[in-house]
Design a protein around this motif. Structure first.
Motif, PDB file in Angstrom:
ATOM      1  N   LEU A   1       0.839  -1.189   0.000  1.00  0.00           N
ATOM      2  CA  LEU A   1       0.000   0.000   0.000  1.00  0.00           C
ATOM      3  C   LEU A   1       0.880   1.248   0.000  1.00  0.00           C
ATOM      4  N   PRO A   2       0.336   2.386  -0.386  1.00  0.00           N
ATOM      5  CA  PRO A   2       1.124   3.619  -0.361  1.00  0.00           C
ATOM      6  C   PRO A   2       1.660   3.928   1.034  1.00  0.00           C
ATOM      7  N   GLY A   3       2.843   4.484   1.085  1.00  0.00           N
ATOM      8  CA  GLY A   3       3.457   4.795   2.362  1.00  0.00           C
ATOM      9  C   GLY A   3       4.242   3.658   2.968  1.00  0.00           C
ATOM     10  N   GLY A   4       4.465   2.586   2.204  1.00  0.00           N
ATOM     11  CA  GLY A   4       5.254   1.471   2.716  1.00  0.00           C
ATOM     12  C   GLY A   4       4.478   0.474   3.531  1.00  0.00           C
TER      13      GLY A   4
ATOM     14  N   THR B   1     -14.813 -17.008   6.138  1.00  0.00           N
ATOM     15  CA  THR B   1     -13.955 -18.193   6.188  1.00  0.00           C
ATOM     16  C   THR B   1     -13.664 -18.719   4.789  1.00  0.00           C
ATOM     17  N   SER B   2     -12.649 -19.571   4.724  1.00  0.00           N
ATOM     18  CA  SER B   2     -12.275 -20.276   3.484  1.00  0.00           C
ATOM     19  C   SER B   2     -12.028 -19.314   2.330  1.00  0.00           C
ATOM     20  N   VAL B   3     -11.268 -18.257   2.585  1.00  0.00           N
ATOM     21  CA  VAL B   3     -10.917 -17.302   1.535  1.00  0.00           C
ATOM     22  C   VAL B   3      -9.840 -17.920   0.650  1.00  0.00           C
ATOM     23  N   CYS B   4     -10.086 -17.938  -0.646  1.00  0.00           N
ATOM     24  CA  CYS B   4      -9.127 -18.501  -1.604  1.00  0.00           C
ATOM     25  C   CYS B   4      -8.254 -17.442  -2.265  1.00  0.00           C
ATOM     26  N   ARG B   5      -8.740 -16.194  -2.339  1.00  0.00           N
ATOM     27  CA  ARG B   5      -7.951 -15.163  -3.014  1.00  0.00           C
ATOM     28  C   ARG B   5      -8.342 -13.774  -2.524  1.00  0.00           C
ATOM     29  N   MET B   6      -7.339 -12.930  -2.353  1.00  0.00           N
ATOM     30  CA  MET B   6      -7.517 -11.512  -2.083  1.00  0.00           C
ATOM     31  C   MET B   6      -6.605 -10.745  -3.018  1.00  0.00           C
ATOM     32  N   ARG B   7      -7.159  -9.723  -3.659  1.00  0.00           N
ATOM     33  CA  ARG B   7      -6.359  -8.882  -4.540  1.00  0.00           C
ATOM     34  C   ARG B   7      -6.715  -7.414  -4.317  1.00  0.00           C
ATOM     35  N   PRO B   8      -5.706  -6.530  -4.266  1.00  0.00           N
ATOM     36  CA  PRO B   8      -5.983  -5.100  -4.149  1.00  0.00           C
ATOM     37  C   PRO B   8      -6.388  -4.501  -5.493  1.00  0.00           C
ATOM     38  N   SER B   9      -7.122  -3.412  -5.430  1.00  0.00           N
ATOM     39  CA  SER B   9      -7.570  -2.743  -6.642  1.00  0.00           C
ATOM     40  C   SER B   9      -6.442  -1.865  -7.191  1.00  0.00           C
ATOM     41  N   PRO B  10      -6.175  -1.912  -8.500  1.00  0.00           N
ATOM     42  CA  PRO B  10      -5.152  -1.041  -9.074  1.00  0.00           C
ATOM     43  C   PRO B  10      -5.631   0.394  -9.253  1.00  0.00           C
ATOM     44  N   VAL B  11      -6.944   0.638  -9.134  1.00  0.00           N
ATOM     45  CA  VAL B  11      -7.500   1.973  -9.324  1.00  0.00           C
ATOM     46  C   VAL B  11      -7.699   2.680  -7.988  1.00  0.00           C
ATOM     47  N   HIS B  12      -8.366   2.021  -7.049  1.00  0.00           N
ATOM     48  CA  HIS B  12      -8.617   2.575  -5.723  1.00  0.00           C
ATOM     49  C   HIS B  12      -7.627   1.957  -4.743  1.00  0.00           C
TER      50      HIS B  12
ATOM     51  N   LYS C   1     -16.567 -10.189  -2.430  1.00  0.00           N
ATOM     52  CA  LYS C   1     -16.800  -8.984  -1.631  1.00  0.00           C
ATOM     53  C   LYS C   1     -15.713  -7.971  -1.951  1.00  0.00           C
ATOM     54  N   VAL C   2     -16.092  -6.722  -2.055  1.00  0.00           N
ATOM     55  CA  VAL C   2     -15.151  -5.612  -2.242  1.00  0.00           C
ATOM     56  C   VAL C   2     -15.173  -4.779  -0.971  1.00  0.00           C
ATOM     57  N   TRP C   3     -13.961  -4.521  -0.416  1.00  0.00           N
ATOM     58  CA  TRP C   3     -13.833  -3.843   0.872  1.00  0.00           C
ATOM     59  C   TRP C   3     -13.106  -2.520   0.707  1.00  0.00           C
ATOM     60  N   ASP C   4     -13.455  -1.578   1.577  1.00  0.00           N
ATOM     61  CA  ASP C   4     -12.717  -0.322   1.715  1.00  0.00           C
ATOM     62  C   ASP C   4     -11.939  -0.403   3.023  1.00  0.00           C
ATOM     63  N   LEU C   5     -10.611  -0.351   2.944  1.00  0.00           N
ATOM     64  CA  LEU C   5      -9.787  -0.513   4.138  1.00  0.00           C
ATOM     65  C   LEU C   5      -9.982   0.619   5.133  1.00  0.00           C
ATOM     66  N   ASP C   6     -10.459   1.763   4.687  1.00  0.00           N
ATOM     67  CA  ASP C   6     -10.731   2.863   5.609  1.00  0.00           C
ATOM     68  C   ASP C   6     -12.032   2.644   6.377  1.00  0.00           C
ATOM     69  N   ARG C   7     -12.941   1.805   5.838  1.00  0.00           N
ATOM     70  CA  ARG C   7     -14.205   1.484   6.506  1.00  0.00           C
ATOM     71  C   ARG C   7     -14.377  -0.038   6.494  1.00  0.00           C
ATOM     72  N   PRO C   8     -13.637  -0.734   7.349  1.00  0.00           N
ATOM     73  CA  PRO C   8     -13.590  -2.201   7.270  1.00  0.00           C
ATOM     74  C   PRO C   8     -14.812  -2.923   7.829  1.00  0.00           C
TER      75      PRO C   8
ATOM     76  N   GLN D   1      -7.286   1.972  -1.575  1.00  0.00           N
ATOM     77  CA  GLN D   1      -7.751   1.429  -0.307  1.00  0.00           C
ATOM     78  C   GLN D   1      -8.815   0.350  -0.475  1.00  0.00           C
ATOM     79  N   ARG D   2      -8.984  -0.170  -1.686  1.00  0.00           N
ATOM     80  CA  ARG D   2      -9.995  -1.192  -1.907  1.00  0.00           C
ATOM     81  C   ARG D   2      -9.353  -2.530  -2.244  1.00  0.00           C
ATOM     82  N   VAL D   3      -9.948  -3.594  -1.720  1.00  0.00           N
ATOM     83  CA  VAL D   3      -9.502  -4.952  -2.005  1.00  0.00           C
ATOM     84  C   VAL D   3     -10.722  -5.808  -2.271  1.00  0.00           C
ATOM     85  N   ALA D   4     -10.526  -6.912  -2.973  1.00  0.00           N
ATOM     86  CA  ALA D   4     -11.594  -7.870  -3.247  1.00  0.00           C
ATOM     87  C   ALA D   4     -11.206  -9.222  -2.689  1.00  0.00           C
ATOM     88  N   THR D   5     -12.180  -9.940  -2.133  1.00  0.00           N
ATOM     89  CA  THR D   5     -11.954 -11.267  -1.569  1.00  0.00           C
ATOM     90  C   THR D   5     -13.029 -12.222  -2.059  1.00  0.00           C
TER      91      THR D   5
END
Length: 373
Positions: A96-99, A128-139, A153-160, A141-145
């Motif tokens: 993520l940005p900022g290291g 449970t049983s998450v097979c894949r998580m990937r961050p969004s290249p556009v946003h 599911k698409v998540w916003d890390l600022d509002r978890p 702070q967003r990831v998909a699981t």
């Protein structure tokens, strides 16, 4: 295109815990590891770039440790504990940005880590049983699981607390039976909020968070075996729009058009289950690896095999580097006795073989009925 494929290099993580670097320009493969500490706990499950300049790699191991590898120096520069083996293996890794460091494990814990802190600064539960998580290249702070019986599911890390988007159950089949979820891999469509998933039920789905239905806006199927990996081509890299490359447990790889869901062609030569697929960011090339211990590079234009390298270990993940790997990455990489072959060489060998025709089987004379009684 052939010249561009020789300029790039490939990094792979293996079950033995070895980071492997393949130089296509020099036709060599190198091992990077500490051989005195190799064990099953060091198995590399995920790889990710630590910075946009692709100067460092992040390796997620089965024991919950994340190592940092310098591509320029060819040595490991850092290692930290970011999980526990009891939580399951890593299913996603990113920077993520900022290291900051982003991790996800099979039990669904998505965590953000800072260099100065030994504990995660934020955490969310993706089920449970998450097979894949990937961050969004556009946003940023967003990831998909997604996982088994755990829809996209698409998540916003600022509002978890609550996901930004949660896919709805698929419609019942023609017998009014529930269709199960099993997301095996996913990716964000370039320059879009759409997400593509492949499932353990040989399906490819495209979800649009802007759609009020929350169900797939596109459904397609490929083969009859569970899909295990996917990769999206660069815009225009596959020939007219964004394409998705999918692979399954039988070693079958196909290219699908995301506009129609139709299969555009298949990639030949694989002999084992596919575990990772990565497309080049600018050239029409796709790299694949899996249980047959071979790295392959195919052209997306004519679907021919450009390179293949036997690397002795089962391979779990890979990344493509747009720069050549020279001299083992400039560090203490041990050259592996891997074999880099070209498709033309294989065809020449098979062409020189003498064709052997099988003789016809002898016909047995019918036994008279009186001899049976």
């Amino acid at each position: 295109m052939e010249e561009r494929s020789r300029l790039c290099s490939v990094w792979l993580g293996s079950e033995t815990g070895i980071l492997k670097g393949v130089s296509l320009a020099r036709r060599q493969a190198f091992n990077f590891c500490n051989s005195s500490h190799l064990s099953r706990d060091q198995e590399v499950r995920v790889l990710a770039w630590a910075d946009p300049g692709q100067s460092e790699l992040l390796l997620g191991s089965v024991d919950g440790s994340v190592k940092t590898f310098s591509v320029e120096k060819g040595v490991f520069t850092d290692a930290r504990r970011c999980g526990d083996a009891q939580e399951g293996c890593f299913t996603g890794l990113g920077a993520l940005p900022g290291g900051a460091l982003l991790t996800c494990v099979e039990r669904g814990a998505v965590r953000v880590w800072r260099e100065e802190s030994a504990e995660p600064v934020s955490e969310l539960s993706a089920g449970t049983s998450v097979c894949r998580m990937r961050p969004s290249p556009v946003h940023e702070q967003r990831v998909a699981t997604g996982g088994k019986e755990n829809g996209l599911k698409v998540w916003d890390l600022d509002r978890p607390g609550v996901p930004v988007f949660s896919a709805k159950n698929l419609r019942d089949d023609w017998l009014d039976l529930r269709r199960p979820h099993w997301v095996r891999d996913l990716a964000f469509v370039p320059d879009s909020d759409k997400v593509v998933t492949c499932t353990g039920h040989h399906q490819v789905h495209v979800f649009d968070p802007a759609s009020p239905r929350r169900r797939p806006v596109l459904e397609a199927e490929f083969g009859e075996h569970p899909l295990t990996a996917l990769a999206l081509t660069a815009p225009g890299g596959g020939g007219g729009g964004v394409m998705v490359v999918v692979g399954n447990t039988r070693g079958e790889v196909a290219v699908l058009d995301l506009r129609t869901g139709r299969v555009c062609g298949a990639l030949k030569g694989l002999a084992g289950g596919v575990r990772a697929l990565v497309c080049h960011d600018s050239a029409p090339l796709v790299a694949s690896c899996g249980l047959d211990r071979v790295l392959r590079l195919h052209s997306l234009q004519d679907r021919t095999l450009q390179h293949q390298v036997y690397l002795k270990s089962r391979l779990n993940c890979l990344l493509m580097d747009r720069r050549p790997l020279l001299g083992g990455g400039g560090g203490a990489g041990e050259e592996e006795e891997g074999e880099v072959k070209e498709e033309d060489e294989d065809e020449e060998v098979w062409g020189d073989m003498e064709q052997v025709e099988e003789e016809g089987r002898r016909k047995r004379k019918p036994v008279p009925l009186e001899n049976i009684w």
